[in-house]
Design a protein around this motif. Structure first.
Motif, PDB file in Angstrom:
ATOM      1  N   ASN A  69       0.824  -1.211   0.000  1.00 15.42           N
ATOM      2  CA  ASN A  69       0.000   0.000   0.000  1.00 15.42           C
ATOM      3  C   ASN A  69       0.859   1.262   0.000  1.00 15.42           C
ATOM      4  O   ASN A  69       0.570   2.232  -0.706  1.00 15.42           O
ATOM      5  CB  ASN A  69      -0.926   0.010   1.218  1.00 15.42           C
ATOM      6  N   GLY A  70       1.926   1.234   0.818  1.00 20.93           N
ATOM      7  CA  GLY A  70       2.811   2.397   0.862  1.00 20.93           C
ATOM      8  C   GLY A  70       3.517   2.626  -0.458  1.00 20.93           C
ATOM      9  O   GLY A  70       3.592   3.760  -0.947  1.00 20.93           O
ATOM     10  N   ALA A  71       4.038   1.548  -1.052  1.00 19.59           N
ATOM     11  CA  ALA A  71       4.731   1.678  -2.338  1.00 19.59           C
ATOM     12  C   ALA A  71       3.761   2.090  -3.430  1.00 19.59           C
ATOM     13  O   ALA A  71       4.102   2.890  -4.313  1.00 19.59           O
ATOM     14  CB  ALA A  71       5.418   0.361  -2.701  1.00 19.59           C
ATOM     15  N   ASP A  72       2.543   1.568  -3.376  1.00 16.03           N
ATOM     16  CA  ASP A  72       1.554   1.916  -4.392  1.00 16.03           C
ATOM     17  C   ASP A  72       1.161   3.392  -4.282  1.00 16.03           C
ATOM     18  O   ASP A  72       1.039   4.088  -5.304  1.00 16.03           O
ATOM     19  CB  ASP A  72       0.319   1.029  -4.226  1.00 16.03           C
ATOM     20  N   ALA A  73       0.969   3.871  -3.048  1.00 16.37           N
ATOM     21  CA  ALA A  73       0.632   5.286  -2.863  1.00 16.37           C
ATOM     22  C   ALA A  73       1.775   6.181  -3.338  1.00 16.37           C
ATOM     23  O   ALA A  73       1.550   7.219  -3.974  1.00 16.37           O
ATOM     24  CB  ALA A  73       0.320   5.563  -1.388  1.00 16.37           C
ATOM     25  N   ARG A  74       3.010   5.764  -3.051  1.00 14.13           N
ATOM     26  CA  ARG A  74       4.171   6.541  -3.507  1.00 14.13           C
ATOM     27  C   ARG A  74       4.254   6.536  -5.031  1.00 14.13           C
ATOM     28  O   ARG A  74       4.560   7.568  -5.649  1.00 14.13           O
ATOM     29  CB  ARG A  74       5.453   5.961  -2.900  1.00 14.13           C
ATOM     30  N   THR A  75       3.954   5.398  -5.641  1.00 17.92           N
ATOM     31  CA  THR A  75       3.996   5.306  -7.097  1.00 17.92           C
ATOM     32  C   THR A  75       2.967   6.240  -7.724  1.00 17.92           C
ATOM     33  O   THR A  75       3.254   6.917  -8.728  1.00 17.92           O
ATOM     34  CB  THR A  75       3.734   3.863  -7.546  1.00 17.92           C
ATOM     35  N   ARG A  76       1.770   6.279  -7.166  1.00 23.68           N
ATOM     36  CA  ARG A  76       0.734   7.176  -7.685  1.00 23.68           C
ATOM     37  C   ARG A  76       1.172   8.638  -7.577  1.00 23.68           C
ATOM     38  O   ARG A  76       0.970   9.430  -8.494  1.00 23.68           O
ATOM     39  CB  ARG A  76      -0.570   6.962  -6.926  1.00 23.68           C
ATOM     40  N   LYS A  77       1.787   8.979  -6.442  1.00 21.80           N
ATOM     41  CA  LYS A  77       2.259  10.352  -6.244  1.00 21.80           C
ATOM     42  C   LYS A  77       3.378  10.684  -7.234  1.00 21.80           C
ATOM     43  O   LYS A  77       3.380  11.758  -7.849  1.00 21.80           O
ATOM     44  CB  LYS A  77       2.752  10.519  -4.805  1.00 21.80           C
ATOM     45  N   LEU A  78       4.320   9.753  -7.379  1.00 20.00           N
ATOM     46  CA  LEU A  78       5.424   9.979  -8.320  1.00 20.00           C
ATOM     47  C   LEU A  78       4.918  10.079  -9.756  1.00 20.00           C
ATOM     48  O   LEU A  78       5.439  10.865 -10.552  1.00 20.00           O
ATOM     49  CB  LEU A  78       6.440   8.844  -8.209  1.00 20.00           C
ATOM     50  N   LEU A 170      11.313  10.113 -13.265  1.00 16.97           N
ATOM     51  CA  LEU A 170      10.935   8.886 -13.962  1.00 16.97           C
ATOM     52  C   LEU A 170      11.739   7.693 -13.440  1.00 16.97           C
ATOM     53  O   LEU A 170      11.209   6.578 -13.354  1.00 16.97           O
ATOM     54  CB  LEU A 170      11.147   9.052 -15.467  1.00 16.97           C
ATOM     55  N   ALA A 171      12.992   7.916 -13.065  1.00 17.70           N
ATOM     56  CA  ALA A 171      13.797   6.838 -12.488  1.00 17.70           C
ATOM     57  C   ALA A 171      13.228   6.430 -11.125  1.00 17.70           C
ATOM     58  O   ALA A 171      13.147   5.240 -10.794  1.00 17.70           O
ATOM     59  CB  ALA A 171      15.252   7.283 -12.352  1.00 17.70           C
ATOM     60  N   GLU A 172      12.819   7.425 -10.313  1.00 16.12           N
ATOM     61  CA  GLU A 172      12.177   7.124  -9.029  1.00 16.12           C
ATOM     62  C   GLU A 172      10.889   6.346  -9.238  1.00 16.12           C
ATOM     63  O   GLU A 172      10.583   5.406  -8.497  1.00 16.12           O
ATOM     64  CB  GLU A 172      11.870   8.414  -8.268  1.00 16.12           C
ATOM     65  N   LEU A 173      10.126   6.746 -10.233  1.00 11.80           N
ATOM     66  CA  LEU A 173       8.857   6.081 -10.519  1.00 11.80           C
ATOM     67  C   LEU A 173       9.092   4.624 -10.883  1.00 11.80           C
ATOM     68  O   LEU A 173       8.379   3.731 -10.402  1.00 11.80           O
ATOM     69  CB  LEU A 173       8.142   6.810 -11.657  1.00 11.80           C
ATOM     70  N   SER A 176       9.955   2.682  -7.783  1.00 15.08           N
ATOM     71  CA  SER A 176       8.763   2.465  -6.959  1.00 15.08           C
ATOM     72  C   SER A 176       7.860   1.403  -7.560  1.00 15.08           C
ATOM     73  O   SER A 176       7.271   0.582  -6.843  1.00 15.08           O
ATOM     74  CB  SER A 176       7.993   3.784  -6.798  1.00 15.08           C
ATOM     75  N   ARG A 177       7.760   1.382  -8.877  1.00 11.58           N
ATOM     76  CA  ARG A 177       6.959   0.347  -9.533  1.00 11.58           C
ATOM     77  C   ARG A 177       7.535  -1.043  -9.250  1.00 11.58           C
ATOM     78  O   ARG A 177       6.791  -2.004  -9.041  1.00 11.58           O
ATOM     79  CB  ARG A 177       6.917   0.599 -11.041  1.00 11.58           C
ATOM     80  N   ARG A 178       8.854  -1.153  -9.239  1.00 15.37           N
ATOM     81  CA  ARG A 178       9.483  -2.436  -8.936  1.00 15.37           C
ATOM     82  C   ARG A 178       9.188  -2.857  -7.493  1.00 15.37           C
ATOM     83  O   ARG A 178       8.971  -4.041  -7.218  1.00 15.37           O
ATOM     84  CB  ARG A 178      10.995  -2.364  -9.184  1.00 15.37           C
ATOM     85  N   GLN A 179       9.175  -1.870  -6.579  1.00 16.28           N
ATOM     86  CA  GLN A 179       8.829  -2.179  -5.190  1.00 16.28           C
ATOM     87  C   GLN A 179       7.396  -2.693  -5.085  1.00 16.28           C
ATOM     88  O   GLN A 179       7.125  -3.659  -4.362  1.00 16.28           O
ATOM     89  CB  GLN A 179       8.992  -0.934  -4.317  1.00 16.28           C
ATOM     90  N   VAL A 180       6.482  -2.051  -5.793  1.00 18.66           N
ATOM     91  CA  VAL A 180       5.089  -2.496  -5.783  1.00 18.66           C
ATOM     92  C   VAL A 180       5.000  -3.945  -6.248  1.00 18.66           C
ATOM     93  O   VAL A 180       4.336  -4.783  -5.620  1.00 18.66           O
ATOM     94  CB  VAL A 180       4.217  -1.587  -6.675  1.00 18.66           C
TER      95      VAL A 180
END
Length: 346
Positions: A69-78, A170-173, A176-180
């Protein structure tokens, strides 16, 4: 609120089941993928050990769910931030193109008038900075040309900055997608192990477990809030919403309206009160004022376990409403059903 129904007997059965399983957790082995060779799921000790492992796997899946959930929320924000930066980069590129077009028009007019000033050639080059840095050459430019060139240099600098920021975002995104994906895989793995263990149990044991897990307490009296007063009007609205969700299925990664995980339920309930809560139980722990357990009021968030991996909402008379685990439904349980980490008043 007295019209709600409560699982009086079910609550006792659930608490007893939790107590038995919690006691067994201390002896659960690290190798959770299969029962020990010496313990058969067809005998009482083997059934208890298997159920203890299932409970442990569900707890681990819930921890992984909150990380998801945390990684997904961060991905949406990024993703939103990256989109904004890409828009800014496009606008900066458009400005550079427009200014270069203006300077090109000046050059064309000068060429038609009899020749192209070397200064304009430099202005039309990809990087006029080196020319501008030579102060001795500025006298060759007219005032208007010098202004255009400085504006172009500024626009190109802005464009390069935006491109670098966009590339970093985009690199951060992508990270984060990999974390999700990694957390999702971890959740699915734990749930699959739990299901395999359940499938080894005798049919009657599995059916009894399912009845306890899926019971939402409807048809039996739910404790009235009595003299318990919500901490605020928004807390009262959140309590009404969370009680209305009783009976909804648990679904990891979901925050309503038809299914919930633990933090998704409390986030959804408070959204009805016009209050935004973070997406994870860890985030919700810090989303308000910490209060002692002895001063808990309806609407307070009860955070469980030392890692804050579970959350429920206190609704009065020693009860919380929470989304327990996969296979279960949103239900009432005693506030002390598991170790309490803290109580937060949004």
């Amino acid at each position: 609120m007295a019209s709600h129904r409560r699982p009086a007997q079910h609550g006792q059965r659930t608490l007893a089941g939790v107590t038995v399983l919690s006691a067994a957790l201390a002896t659960a082995a690290a190798g959770l993928s299969a029962p020990p060779a010496s313990a058969s799921p067809t005998d009482p000790a083997g059934r208890e050990a298997a159920l203890a492992r299932v409970r442990t796997l569900y707890e681990q899946a819930e921890r992984a769910t909150e990380k998801f959930n945390g990684a997904d929320a961060r991905t949406r924000k990024l993703r939103d931030e990256a989109t904004t930066l890409q828009d800014r980069t496009a606008r900066a590129q458009e400005l550079v193109n427009r200014m270069r077009g203006l300077i090109g028009a000046l050059a064309a007019a000068q060429y038609r008038a009899g020749g192209l000033d070397p200064a304009l050639k430099l202005m039309l080059s990809e990087r006029p900075d080196s020319y501008l840095e030579k102060a001795s050459a500025l006298h060759r430019l007219g005032a208007a040309q010098a202004t255009h060139l400085r504006e172009l240099r500024g626009a190109q600098h802005t464009l390069e900055t935006q491109r670098r920021q966009t590339a970093r975002k985009l690199a951060e995104l992508e990270s984060s997608r990999r974390q999700v994906a990694r957390h999702k895989k971890h959740v699915q793995h734990k749930l699959a192990l739990a299901q395999r263990l359940l499938n080894t149990l005798p049919m009657e044991t599995r059916a009894a477990y399912d009845r306890i897990s899926r019971s939402d307490g409807r048809g039996e009296m739910v404790p009235d809030l009595g003299g318990a007063v919500p901490a605020s009007g928004r807390a009262a609205a959140a309590v009404d919403a969370v009680r209305a969700a009783v009976g909804s299925p648990y679904a990891w990664g979901s925050n309503g309206p038809g299914a919930f995980d633990c933090s998704g339920l409390t986030q959804w309930a408070y959204s009805w009160a016009g209050v935004w809560l973070p997406r994870t139980s860890q985030g919700q722990r810090g989303a308000g004022r910490q209060v002692p357990l002895g001063q808990v009021q309806p609407g307070d968030l009860v955070i469980y376990r030392s890692d804050a991996s579970h959350v429920g909402m206190y609704v009065g008379n020693g009860q919380v409403v929470h989304a327990p685990h996969p296979g279960a439904r949103v239900r009432y349980d005693p506030v002390g059903m598991m170790p309490i980490s803290s109580v937060t008043r949004p």
